[in-house]
Design a protein around this motif. Structure first.
Motif, PDB file in Angstrom:
ATOM      1  N   GLY A  74       1.121   4.032  -3.010  1.00  0.00           N
ATOM      2  CA  GLY A  74       0.845   5.440  -2.757  1.00  0.00           C
ATOM      3  C   GLY A  74       2.034   6.322  -3.093  1.00  0.00           C
ATOM      4  N   ALA A  75       3.208   5.922  -2.622  1.00  0.00           N
ATOM      5  CA  ALA A  75       4.398   6.764  -2.793  1.00  0.00           C
ATOM      6  C   ALA A  75       4.780   6.899  -4.263  1.00  0.00           C
ATOM      7  CB  ALA A  75       5.554   6.173  -1.989  1.00  0.00           C
ATOM      8  N   ILE A 106       0.845  -1.193   0.000  1.00  0.00           N
ATOM      9  CA  ILE A 106       0.000   0.000   0.000  1.00  0.00           C
ATOM     10  C   ILE A 106       0.884   1.248   0.000  1.00  0.00           C
ATOM     11  CG2 ILE A 106      -1.610   1.343   1.411  1.00  0.00           C
ATOM     12  CD1 ILE A 106      -2.930  -1.206   2.278  1.00  0.00           C
ATOM     13  N   LEU A 107       1.916   1.210   0.850  1.00  0.00           N
ATOM     14  CA  LEU A 107       2.826   2.352   0.976  1.00  0.00           C
ATOM     15  C   LEU A 107       3.501   2.657  -0.359  1.00  0.00           C
ATOM     16  CD1 LEU A 107       4.071   4.260   3.077  1.00  0.00           C
ATOM     17  CD2 LEU A 107       5.829   2.567   3.482  1.00  0.00           C
ATOM     18  N   ILE A 137       3.776  19.004  -2.341  1.00  0.00           N
ATOM     19  CA  ILE A 137       3.099  19.011  -3.629  1.00  0.00           C
ATOM     20  C   ILE A 137       2.771  20.436  -4.051  1.00  0.00           C
ATOM     21  CG2 ILE A 137       0.920  18.342  -4.745  1.00  0.00           C
ATOM     22  CD1 ILE A 137       1.060  15.777  -3.059  1.00  0.00           C
ATOM     23  N   LEU A 148       3.647  16.186   2.998  1.00  0.00           N
ATOM     24  CA  LEU A 148       3.560  15.823   1.586  1.00  0.00           C
ATOM     25  C   LEU A 148       2.665  16.791   0.832  1.00  0.00           C
ATOM     26  CD1 LEU A 148       3.447  11.922   1.788  1.00  0.00           C
ATOM     27  CD2 LEU A 148       5.197  13.333   0.690  1.00  0.00           C
ATOM     28  N   GLU A 154      -8.795  14.546  -3.471  1.00  0.00           N
ATOM     29  CA  GLU A 154      -8.351  14.429  -4.861  1.00  0.00           C
ATOM     30  C   GLU A 154      -9.279  15.217  -5.779  1.00  0.00           C
ATOM     31  OE1 GLU A 154      -6.743  10.938  -6.257  1.00  0.00           O
ATOM     32  OE2 GLU A 154      -7.172  11.318  -8.357  1.00  0.00           O
ATOM     33  N   ALA A 211      -3.619   9.104  -3.537  1.00  0.00           N
ATOM     34  CA  ALA A 211      -2.495   8.228  -3.196  1.00  0.00           C
ATOM     35  C   ALA A 211      -1.858   8.657  -1.881  1.00  0.00           C
ATOM     36  CB  ALA A 211      -1.457   8.253  -4.310  1.00  0.00           C
ATOM     37  N   LEU A 212      -2.034   9.925  -1.538  1.00  0.00           N
ATOM     38  CA  LEU A 212      -1.515  10.434  -0.271  1.00  0.00           C
ATOM     39  C   LEU A 212      -2.061   9.621   0.902  1.00  0.00           C
ATOM     40  CD1 LEU A 212       0.053  12.912   1.037  1.00  0.00           C
ATOM     41  CD2 LEU A 212      -2.219  13.834   1.430  1.00  0.00           C
ATOM     42  N   PRO A 254      -3.501  14.106  -4.908  1.00  0.00           N
ATOM     43  CA  PRO A 254      -3.771  12.712  -5.264  1.00  0.00           C
ATOM     44  C   PRO A 254      -4.199  11.905  -4.035  1.00  0.00           C
ATOM     45  CG  PRO A 254      -1.695  13.434  -6.206  1.00  0.00           C
ATOM     46  CD  PRO A 254      -2.162  14.531  -5.302  1.00  0.00           C
ATOM     47  N   ARG A 281       3.352  11.561 -10.235  1.00  0.00           N
ATOM     48  CA  ARG A 281       2.590  12.743 -10.648  1.00  0.00           C
ATOM     49  C   ARG A 281       3.381  14.020 -10.415  1.00  0.00           C
ATOM     50  NH1 ARG A 281      -3.671  11.815  -9.099  1.00  0.00           N
ATOM     51  NH2 ARG A 281      -3.821   9.663  -9.820  1.00  0.00           N
ATOM     52  N   GLU A 282       4.197  14.017  -9.340  1.00  0.00           N
ATOM     53  CA  GLU A 282       5.011  15.190  -9.075  1.00  0.00           C
ATOM     54  C   GLU A 282       6.077  15.364 -10.156  1.00  0.00           C
ATOM     55  OE1 GLU A 282       5.249  17.969  -6.940  1.00  0.00           O
ATOM     56  OE2 GLU A 282       3.198  17.234  -7.133  1.00  0.00           O
ATOM     57  N   THR A 342       2.846   6.511  -6.926  1.00  0.00           N
ATOM     58  CA  THR A 342       1.831   7.281  -7.641  1.00  0.00           C
ATOM     59  C   THR A 342       2.016   8.774  -7.402  1.00  0.00           C
ATOM     60  OG1 THR A 342       0.285   5.452  -7.383  1.00  0.00           O
ATOM     61  CG2 THR A 342      -0.654   7.581  -7.937  1.00  0.00           C
ATOM     62  N   LEU A 343       2.220   9.092  -6.118  1.00  0.00           N
ATOM     63  CA  LEU A 343       2.402  10.490  -5.730  1.00  0.00           C
ATOM     64  C   LEU A 343       3.644  11.077  -6.407  1.00  0.00           C
ATOM     65  CD1 LEU A 343       0.580  11.937  -3.750  1.00  0.00           C
ATOM     66  CD2 LEU A 343       2.223  11.482  -1.949  1.00  0.00           C
ATOM     67  N   LEU A 385      -3.048   6.593   0.778  1.00  0.00           N
ATOM     68  CA  LEU A 385      -2.406   5.277   0.756  1.00  0.00           C
ATOM     69  C   LEU A 385      -1.081   5.335   1.512  1.00  0.00           C
ATOM     70  CD1 LEU A 385      -2.939   4.026  -2.907  1.00  0.00           C
ATOM     71  CD2 LEU A 385      -4.169   3.358  -0.853  1.00  0.00           C
ATOM     72  N   VAL A 386      -0.313   6.389   1.271  1.00  0.00           N
ATOM     73  CA  VAL A 386       0.977   6.517   1.956  1.00  0.00           C
ATOM     74  C   VAL A 386       0.752   6.562   3.467  1.00  0.00           C
ATOM     75  CG1 VAL A 386       2.993   7.982   2.300  1.00  0.00           C
ATOM     76  CG2 VAL A 386       2.051   7.688   0.015  1.00  0.00           C
TER      77      VAL A 386
END
Lengths: 301, 358
Positions: free
Chosen positions: A99-100, A95-96, B37, B33, B323, B331-332, B329, A106-107, A102-103, B334-335
């Protein structure tokens, strides 16, 4: 046609082969490493970024393999040193990482773009690729395919014929014996998990900079779990796990091939097939299964 | 109060503190985060809060998500009492969803009186989930299959079964009228939907909420106050001794997996009949794995399951809105979730103390 099909089956199997061989070593040593998926994704992502940044896919591959080390160390630290539940740490890491990456993607690349990254070109192995009719379609592959097969061979030899192989095997079957022989179970298991990480990362790099030359979010889409299924279906043996991966690769290739042949078979059935086969295998319907006795069991003296 | 129970209480308090700390660290990381961003933090927080609890609808949606996590978590805790790890929640949700949809769409079901129209499909989902889960237990006692592996494989199989069933018109896919007909089932008839507590679609809390709370109480009761709970514990601590003591191990194992599966099937029914109303590919959306994590982090405590379920439920809802509104996102989330899981899983041994139950 058939040759193209065989070629794409092999190509689709390679990430699984790499992941599964690494996972097999880890499971043999007693660690059910559920984070193959996350490790592959890390490799795919870092490989792509490294390749773009350096302009060289070779450096990208190197960066991909190095970038997985912290992830593998985290998995090892949690499951071996802290003796945490191996399934949950694996899911947590997956999961980590999802997420990381994907984030970060995009950045770095912005939005949902599909930036082309410098990747490896297919290689024509002299001799093999010159075989008439099918040689070119089957054997002209990115060199990582051949690296993967070579690595499988090396792992098979090491596991069977060396003291290291014996230690790995014993760490999962009878850790107490390893401990009493003066070796450190912890060290053996750490090594196995790190190795699984590096193999998975190469598999991930194959996806991003070997095969399609781009990174997409969550691009491993379950390949890591398939690799685990392959180890199970392969009864924790290198050769059989390799066969399982090739079989799973063929099943995946069939999804694209069957519609072209006009055969109507539900897609879901083909995607499900590997998991079903793995389940039947562990259910004892296909021969006797022998999981390492201490799989998924933390060790403490 | 004995000395042991005082230490236990202290450990419990430490565990709660640690959990809170892990969540705080994850939130802080999330804030950092967001800043990295380049989205203004207040905007992101406002969007998160709005999506998680900003309106009656948002609150209900978050709670409905939490219900699913709670049911899966309860099943996990139940099986874990016998030292068994159920990784099958994702598949049990899927199977429950398929069964509930199929029964809801049978001709006469919607016309049944006395609420049977929604009760029967829900029960069917429980039964289907229970059998799917029970299969894991059966394999375990018959051929000694590792339950982690079999329940994981069954999860993937179920997810793809669901996918296949909404792809084929012969199964659950709605009739194709145009080429753009989506691969999903028909919407279930109104009488088969779970009744709303408020009667107001603006706050879609349904009867699943009281039912889940009731079940949570029941699980707590079973674990701590019944013979079955004691048997499970005995089987988990020392199967050999349990057998010598005359406990029938096989029925206990199959039974506990059936119960966990039935809870998972119920979760699937609640998602379908209480919220989504039609079956789509990707229906289970990873909730089974979230629920598993909730169950594990609760470390055997039913209260812990409820707390974790609420946390994850609200976090998911907030993340989705963040989002959509603030361009952060999801996804944040998820992190953040990953950090919480990894931290608490890593600290579990320490929290259980030396010679902890697991």
């Amino acid at each position: 046609m058939l040759a193209v099909f065989a070629g794409s089956s092999l190509r689709l199997a390679v990430p699984l082969v790499l992941g599964a061989t690494g996972e097999l070593v880890s499971e043999r040593a007693g660690v059910l490493n559920m984070s193959v998926e996350g490790m592959m994704l890390t490799g795919a992502f870092a490989g792509a970024v490294g390749s773009v940044a350096s302009g060289s896919p070779m450096l990208g591959l190197l960066i991909g393999v190095v970038a997985v080390l912290p992830v593998a160390l985290l998995q090892a630290f949690l499951s071996i040193t802290l003796r945490a539940n191996q399934v949950v740490t694996g899911i947590g890491i997956n999961i980590l990482v999802l997420g990381a990456t994907t984030l970060a993607y995009r950045e770095i690349f912005g939005g949902r773009s599909r930036t082309e990254v410098p990747g490896f070109d297919p290689w024509h192995p002299p001799g093999l690729a010159d075989i008439p009719l099918f040689g070119d379609a089957v054997f002209t592959q990115v060199w990582l395919v051949y690296l993967a097969l070579a690595l499988v061979l090396i792992v098979a030899v090491v596991l069977r014929h060396t003291a290291l192989g014996l230690a790995l095997h014993a760490a999962g079957a009878e850790p107490k014996a390893v401990d009493q022989s003066g070796l450190s179970v912890t060290a053996v298991r750490y090594g196995a998990v790190l190795f699984a990480g590096m193999m998975s990362a190469i598999g991930g790099c194959f996806l991003s900079i070997g095969d399609i030359h781009t990174f997409t979010e969550g691009m491993t889409s379950g390949a890591g779990y398939l690799a685990i299924a392959a180890v199970i279906f392969g009864n924790w043996r290198v050769g059989r796990a390799l066969l399982a991966c090739l079989l799973f690769g063929t099943a995946t290739a069939l999804q694209f091939q069957l519609p072209a042949l006009g055969i109507e078979l539900p897609n879901a059935l083909l995607i499900m097939l590997p998991y079903l086969m793995a389940l039947l295998a562990v259910s004892g319907l296909v021969g006797r299964q022998t999981a390492p006795a201490h799989l998924n069991r933390p060790w403490s003296r | 109060m004995t000395c042991a129970s005082i230490t236990l209480a202290r450990r419990e308090r430490q565990a709660v503190l640690l959990s809170v700390a892990a969540v705080a660290v994850a939130l802080l990381l999330g804030a950092l985060l967001v800043a990295a961003i380049g989205v203004p933090l207040p905007d992101a927080i406002a969007a998160f809060a709005d999506g998680a609890w900003g309106s009656p609808y948002a609150i209900a949606a978050s709670i409905n998500r939490s219900l699913v996590f709670a049911l899966i978590g309860l099943g996990f805790v139940l099986a874990n009492r016998a030292n068994l790890t159920n990784v099958g929640g994702e598949g049990q949700i899927a199977i429950g969803g398929v069964a509930a949809t199929a029964v809801c769409l049978i001709g006469g079901v919607a016309r049944l009186p006395f609420g049977l129209a929604f009760i029967i499909p829900t029960l069917a989902a429980c039964l289907a989930g229970g059998l799917w889960g029970g299969l894991v237990g059966w394999l375990k006692v018959r051929v000694g299959t590792n339950e982690v592996i079999s329940s994981l494989m069954l999860s993937f199989i179920a997810v793809w079964l669901l996918y296949g069933s909404v792809q084929s018109e012969a199964l659950l896919r709605q009739p194709m009228t145009t080429s753009s007909t989506l691969p999903e089932s028909l919407e279930i008839p109104d009488p088969t939907k779970l009744p709303l507590l408020t009667g107001d679609a603006g706050m879609p809390l349904h009867v699943g909420l009281p039912l889940a709370l009731l079940l949570a109480a029941a699980v707590a009761l079973v674990l701590h106050r019944t013979v079955f709970g004691l048997r499970l514990r005995a089987v988990g601590l020392n199967p050999l001794a349990a057998r010598r003591a005359g406990i029938a191990i096989a029925p206990s194992i199959v039974g506990v997996f059936f119960a966990a599966g039935a809870l998972g099937g119920l979760a699937g029914a609640m998602m379908l009949q209480g919220e989504q109303y039609s079956l789509k590919a990707g229906f289970s959306s990873g909730y089974g794995f979230d629920g598993l994590v909730v169950g594990l982090l609760a470390r055997g405590s039913v209260t812990g399951v409820l707390a974790g379920a609420l946390l994850f439920g609200f976090m998911r809802s907030g993340g989705i809105n963040m989002e959509m509104v603030a361009a952060v996102p999801s996804a944040l989330v998820l992190v953040m979730q990953g950090v919480i899981i990894v931290t608490l899983a890593g600290a579990a041994r320490w929290m259980d103390g030396p010679g902890g139950a697991r």
